[in-house]
Scaffold this active site. Structure first.
Site, mmCIF file in Angstrom:
data_model
loop_
_atom_site.group_PDB
_atom_site.id
_atom_site.type_symbol
_atom_site.label_atom_id
_atom_site.label_comp_id
_atom_site.label_asym_id
_atom_site.label_seq_id
_atom_site.Cartn_x
_atom_site.Cartn_y
_atom_site.Cartn_z
ATOM 1 N N LYS A 1 0.870 -1.183 0.000
ATOM 2 C CA LYS A 1 0.000 0.000 0.000
ATOM 3 C C LYS A 1 0.903 1.227 0.000
ATOM 4 O O LYS A 1 1.936 1.247 0.694
ATOM 5 C CB LYS A 1 -0.855 -0.039 1.271
ATOM 6 N N SER B 1 -9.526 1.403 3.177
ATOM 7 C CA SER B 1 -8.705 2.186 2.278
ATOM 8 C C SER B 1 -7.643 1.378 1.545
ATOM 9 O O SER B 1 -7.065 1.871 0.596
ATOM 10 C CB SER B 1 -8.017 3.286 3.073
ATOM 11 N N SER C 1 -9.493 -0.837 7.449
ATOM 12 C CA SER C 1 -8.955 -0.623 6.112
ATOM 13 C C SER C 1 -8.242 -1.811 5.472
ATOM 14 O O SER C 1 -7.921 -1.762 4.293
ATOM 15 C CB SER C 1 -8.017 0.582 6.113
#
Lengths: 134, 493, 492
Positions: free
Chosen positions: B75, B150, B174
């Protein structure tokens, strides 16, 4: 609870420049969100501690030995183009002088005075808080 | 695609060339990513170079490590030295991390090949990956739907079969929520078990880095590698971390609580249906499952406001460093105040500004006690309720997300609706507990028909290995998950 | 009607830099004078993803500082974030201690001419320093140097219990002395190692209520603290007497004009949005550890002063000089120990005289610290041994002291031989010396014969000079007296 004035104040504290329409939208959002969040107020937390849910642990400290990070100081300065002669270049500071221990003493040779506020010399000062309350 | 454990085993045995593994992943990325936008950048050259290095190590006879040759995507809020790090924000456009995060050091030490930066909601604030300043990621199951967020990029990358494992971060759900929406496994470790050094901070007291994987076994393997005490993160605990990979995968005799509060009417019935079936499966395998009537988690319904207030307060402070003074773009004005305001006002996205305003407001004079302190107290109530329940039970089971993958744009203009996505995942963050989301089949009817549903298991703090062992056991019971419509059998097989 | 008199009430907030090698939350050197932005790392420049790592030594020094000031140390260490924007604050917040300071409720006792004055230390807490912004004349930008960012500070806050500039000055002098003694801080003001904010309010002498308080920020010398208090007291008094009212404000003192000016009024007050620092979870400060530190505290200046006077019987002036400068006092103690080790019968007073008059002057002349002199206490003791046994005169001893400083290698004995400074004691040599001097100084001799016996000292001086300081002064004196008296006696 939240009105446009309060949002403007908070936006200034957070140094967020908002467009007028954006500000209007955010005021509405915050109002709606806080209205939902107000459900918290109904909870009795009289005897609930507000300290960290993580328990206090054994001291996590490191020795006072200089140690270099895997990043060279010069590489850090290279992260911005606002740099000259080893210094970061920052906007000329005209107002909002520092109010913390790191501040340069006024009158230090390399620190010309910040913009001067006239010192109030007499009462009343209608703009002062509490001026009318005494 | 092979599992990470298989790849590493075969690379270590000299049966598999890491370069070909990486080429395979890059080829899939090239084919599939244009549809889903899981990646901000593939970083192909660096990945291949690294794969060659791992191959050389292996050829020399050095043990290339537990993740030898495994392509892993990160990420884009996890620092890799010299590589771009944007956190999905324009305020970090062109920023390059000057140091390695601890998780990256650990992955590299075990022979992993870092492959690409995955997309995310700006500063990890969001539940749909629509808040990225660069692109919206779509769900590999249906490009018209969101992958969750996310860590939507990481979840989509794994769901699309590009890489077997990716790292995400989980502040209020997330990792787990996008894992649920994309039909992959996502694990949030106990707070303090994985170092946050090098993770772009959002809600410091809540978040952890964790794996998203096609196989629960791989999540355990990667967890073992990244977990550990780190002097660079004082919130990591010195406690021992038993190997999750080596803990035997069984649910026999485990006491599993199913609290009614987590099954309430806000959860989509077809989601509940799959979760109930999954819990039955656990029971069939010897777990002692028990529905816990309402009352034990009386405050869990307040998790969303408590979580949002605390994370927003921390974020308002954590994001103060993005001011254009030492790095990142600067939109210069006549004076300092103007420069700050224009830089931050123009380069942060709307959701980030909303949270900064919320957090600044909740901490400001006159409001601090009513909002911030109150949220802390409620957090404490929720954490205590979970702890108490986990004294009687080994695990808590329930759904990961109230819904399945929803259409793009559906909640974009409704922050409050979007925030509800975290209702079931935020509690584990508030209480610091390990929690995993496992694919447990597709919804049979309703608005999410044909889309994956996630089963969530939460465990006691520092018992990450148990949660992951139970997850591996469940996976074996469940069998291979239904295949992803877009990519056929390759996913998770 | 008699004019109302006004009494100022003053509180101080003092920031001292802790004497660590590295910063409070990263392992960059905390050093003054390096080229800009060279003592920095991702942590102290606020790069994304970095976290603070507490410096154990800073914590230890902070606790020692708190104990020296008689404070009660908290059982847990808590840090908070203080949020505000300024370019020298890389993270956009300062890590400090707000709700639960490291220590509270201490006391400093001042020895004032009017008697003892006890001043309460309200609190002492740890915090990180900011960087430095420079505003060069004629440039349209400011320059930022982050070398200082993250330097460990101990902030010490007194209760508003001081009532004159002089008292404030004395408090700072005593505070500095105490902290230096304990090794907590160098308090080097030229390097920003001690900075002070001052709160001043005025109250009518017949009224208990305090007036509105103003704060003067960032005073970096004791002289400026006293001057700023005087200026602000005068300003407030004039304002009140003219019928005005003092307005709460943050002020700066300008030494060039000896006046204060407003930096910020209350309505511009910052809202620092303090909250607990989530990256540094609270941790317990073990009572045993604090006790251990308390027991290991070095002797306080007050105790040392008493011991020098009462036990060692040093004269008050020397006590004051030795106690005022801890390094000098330590040098004295080390020399005394070395002398005792050699079992020399040199008195403490004798050693003190050499340290105060010899060593201190040497350091002053060379603009260096006594700890950095080439003459170590051991080497000085060797010299004192030679003086004590009469091998060299004390006057020659002073020259040898200089020589010892210039030559870091050789011993006092070797230098005596090289410089030919062995004491001249041979009767024939001395007789020759005296007769030469008397011949060269007929006028002095004549005056002596007229009864001006004080002239003897002048003649002694000439003789010592002629001998290069080597002559034994006592014997020259008696020889001079003897010779002169013999010369002048027949005229009586």
């Amino acid at each position: 609870m939240v009105d446009p004035e309060a949002v403007r104040h908070v936006a200034r504290l957070a140094r967020l420049g908002l467009q007028a329409d954006e500000e209007k939208e955010l005021v509405a959002d915050l109002l709606a969100i806080l209205e939902q969040f107000a459900v918290l107020n109904a909870v009795d937390t009289q005897d609930v501690p507000s300290d960290s849910v993580q328990p206090a642990t054994a001291p996590e400290v490191s020795a006072d030995e200089p140690e270099s990070f895997d990043a060279a100081a010069a590489d850090l300065l290279a992260l911005t183009r606002h740099e000259r002669g080893g210094f970061y270049l920052v906007p000329r500071i005209l107002r909002d002088p520092p109010q913390h221990p790191g501040a340069e003493p006024p009158g230090a040779p390399d620190a010309p005075s910040p913009e001067q506020h006239p010192l109030p010399t007499s009462d009343p000062l209608p703009s002062e808080d509490g001026a009318g309350k005494r | 695609m092979m599992s990470a454990a298989t790849i590493a085993g075969r690379v270590r045995a000299g049966e598999l060339d890491p370069v070909s593994v990486t080429r395979g992943a890059l080829k899939r990325l090239e084919e599939r990513d244009p549809n889903i936008h899981a990646y901000l950048d593939a970083d192909a050259d660096a990945a291949l170079e690294r794969a060659e290095q791992v191959a050389e190590d292996a050829a020399r006879g050095d043990d290339p490590g537990r993740l030898a040759g495994v392509p892993i995507s990160l990420k884009d809020n996890i620092a890799v030295k010299g590589r771009a790090l944007t956190a999905g924000s324009r305020i970090l456009q062109d920023y390059h991390a000057p140091y390695h995060s601890t998780v990256v050091r650990r992955l590299l030490a075990e022979g992993a090949v870092l492959l690409g930066r995955t997309n995310l909601d700006e500063f990890a604030m969001g539940s749909s990956t629509e808040n990225s300043a660069y692109a919206a990621t779509t769900n590999p199951w249906d490009e018209r739907r969101v992958p969750g967020g996310s860590s939507g990029g990481s979840a989509a990358a794994v769901a699309a079969g590009i890489v077997p494992v990716a790292l995400g971060s989980d502040t209020g759900g997330s990792i787990r929520q996008p894992a649920a929406l994309c039909g992959v496994t996502g694990f949030k470790p106990t707070y303090g078990s994985v170092s946050r050094h090098g993770l772009v901070a959002f809600g410091s007291s809540l978040e952890q880095i964790g794996p998203l994987a096609a196989h629960a076994e791989d999540a355990a393997l990667v967890y073992d590698v990244i977990a550990g005490h780190d002097p660079l993160d004082p919130t990591t605990t010195p406690a021992e971390r038993p190997s999750a990979y080596k803990t035997s995968a069984s649910v026999e005799g485990l006491r599993v609580a199913v609290p009614e509060e987590l099954l309430d009417e806000t959860v989509e019935p077809r989601v509940l249906e799959r979760v109930a079936a999954a819990i039955d499966l656990l029971g069939d395998a010897g777990a002692i499952t028990k529905v816990v009537p309402k009352g034990r988690l009386a405050h869990v319904r307040l998790a969303v406001p408590a979580y949002y207030l605390i994370s927003a307060c921390e974020a308002s402070s954590n994001l103060a460093r993005y001011d254009g003074m030492r790095f990142g773009p600067r939109l210069e004005q006549d004076d300092l105040l103007g420069t700050y305001q224009r830089t931050r006002g123009s380069l942060f996205g709307t959701e980030v500004k909303r949270r900064i305003l919320l957090g600044t407001f909740a901490l400001s004079a006159g409001h601090h006690d009513a909002w911030y302190r109150k949220a802390l107290e409620v957090r404490r109530l929720i954490a205590d309720e979970f702890r108490a329940l986990l004294q009687e039970f080994d695990l808590i089971a329930g759904p990961t997300s109230p819904s399945g993958a929803f259409p793009l744009g559906e909640k974009e203009d409704e922050p409050w609706a979007m925030y509800q996505c975290d209702a079931l995942t935020a509690p584990a963050c508030l209480a610091g507990l390990p929690s995993i989301s496992l694919p447990c089949g597709l919804a049979k009817k309703g608005p999410y028909k044909g889309f994956p549903v996630g089963l969530q298991l939460m465990g006691r703090a520092h018992e990450d290995h148990r949660v992951l062992a139970a997850a591996r056991a469940f996976e074996a019971l469940r069998g291979e998950p239904e295949r992803c419509a877009l990519y056929g059998n390759e996913v998770a097989s | 009607m008699t004019a109302t008199t006004y009494r100022p009430t003053i509180g101080l907030e003092v920031h001292v830099q802790l004497a660590t090698r590295t910063k409070l939350f990263c392992r960059c050197e905390a050093r003054f004078g390096a080229p800009p932005n060279t003592l920095v790392c991702p942590v102290c420049t606020g790069q994304p993803g970095t976290l603070p790592m507490l410096n154990a030594e800073a914590l230890r020094l902070g606790v020692i500082g708190a104990l020296v000031l008689g404070c009660r140390v908290d059982e847990q260490l808590h840090f908070d974030r203080k949020n505000y924007f300024y370019p020298d604050l890389p993270k956009g917040y300062q890590i400090t201690q707000w709700e639960r300071p490291l220590a509270q409720d201490g006391q400093i006792v001042l020895d004032r001419p009017e008697g003892e004055l006890r001043v309460t230390i309200a609190r002492a807490h740890l915090e990180e320093d900011a960087g430095k912004v420079i505003h060069p004349e004629g440039m349209d930008v400011s320059l930022l140097d982050l070398n200082r960012a993250g330097t460990p500070l101990l902030e010490i806050v007194t209760a508003p219990e001081l009532h004159s500039a002089d008292e404030a000055h004395d408090l700072l002098v005593e505070l500095r002395r105490m902290l230096r003694y304990a090794g907590v801080s160098d308090c080097d003001m030229e390097k920003g190692g001690l900075r002070c904010d001052v709160n001043v309010s005025l109250s009518a002498s017949d009224d208990e209520a305090l007036g509105t308080r103003t704060e003067i920020k960032n005073l970096n010398s004791f002289r400026f603290v006293a001057a700023a208090i005087a200026a602000e007291t005068a300003r407030q008094r004039e304002l009140i007497e003219a019928g005005g009212r003092v307005v709460q404000a943050t002020l700066a003192y300008d030494p060039d004009t000896d006046s204060v000016r407003a930096l910020r009024l209350k309505q511009d007050a910052h809202d620092y949005r303090y909250f607990p620092e989530p990256d540094l979870p609270p941790f317990p400060l073990a009572a045993e550890w604090v006790l251990e530190l308390r027991e290991g505290l070095p002797e306080s200046p007050t105790a040392r002063s008493a011991r020098y006077g009462e036990q060692l019987k040093l004269p008050p002036a020397e006590v004051e000089t030795l106690v005022a400068d801890k390094a000098l006092g330590d040098y004295f103690e080390a020399t005394l120990a070395a002398v005792e080790q050699r079992e020399l019968a040199v008195s403490a007073h004798g050693v003190a005289a050499w340290v105060v008059n010899g060593v201190r002057h040497l350091a002053n002349e060379r603009k260096t610290r006594v700890t950095e002199l080439a003459v170590s206490p051991t080497r000085l003791a060797e010299l004192l041994a030679l003086v004590h046994t009469g091998s060299v005169s004390s006057q020659a001893g002073k020259r040898i002291l200089d020589a010892l400083e210039q030559d870091g290698e050789r011993t006092a004995e070797e230098l005596v031989a090289e410089l030919g400074l062995q004491q001249m004691s041979d009767p024939e040599d001395l007789a020759q010396l005296v007769s030469d001097v008397l011949q060269r100084e007929p006028e002095l001799v004549a005056r002596y014969c007229e009864g001006k016996s004080g002239v003897l000292n002048a003649l002694l001086g000439r003789a010592m000079e002629a001998s290069g300081g080597r002559a034994n002064p006592n014997r020259v004196r008696s020889l001079l007296e003897h010779t002169l008296d013999a010369t002048s006696a027949p005229q009586d």
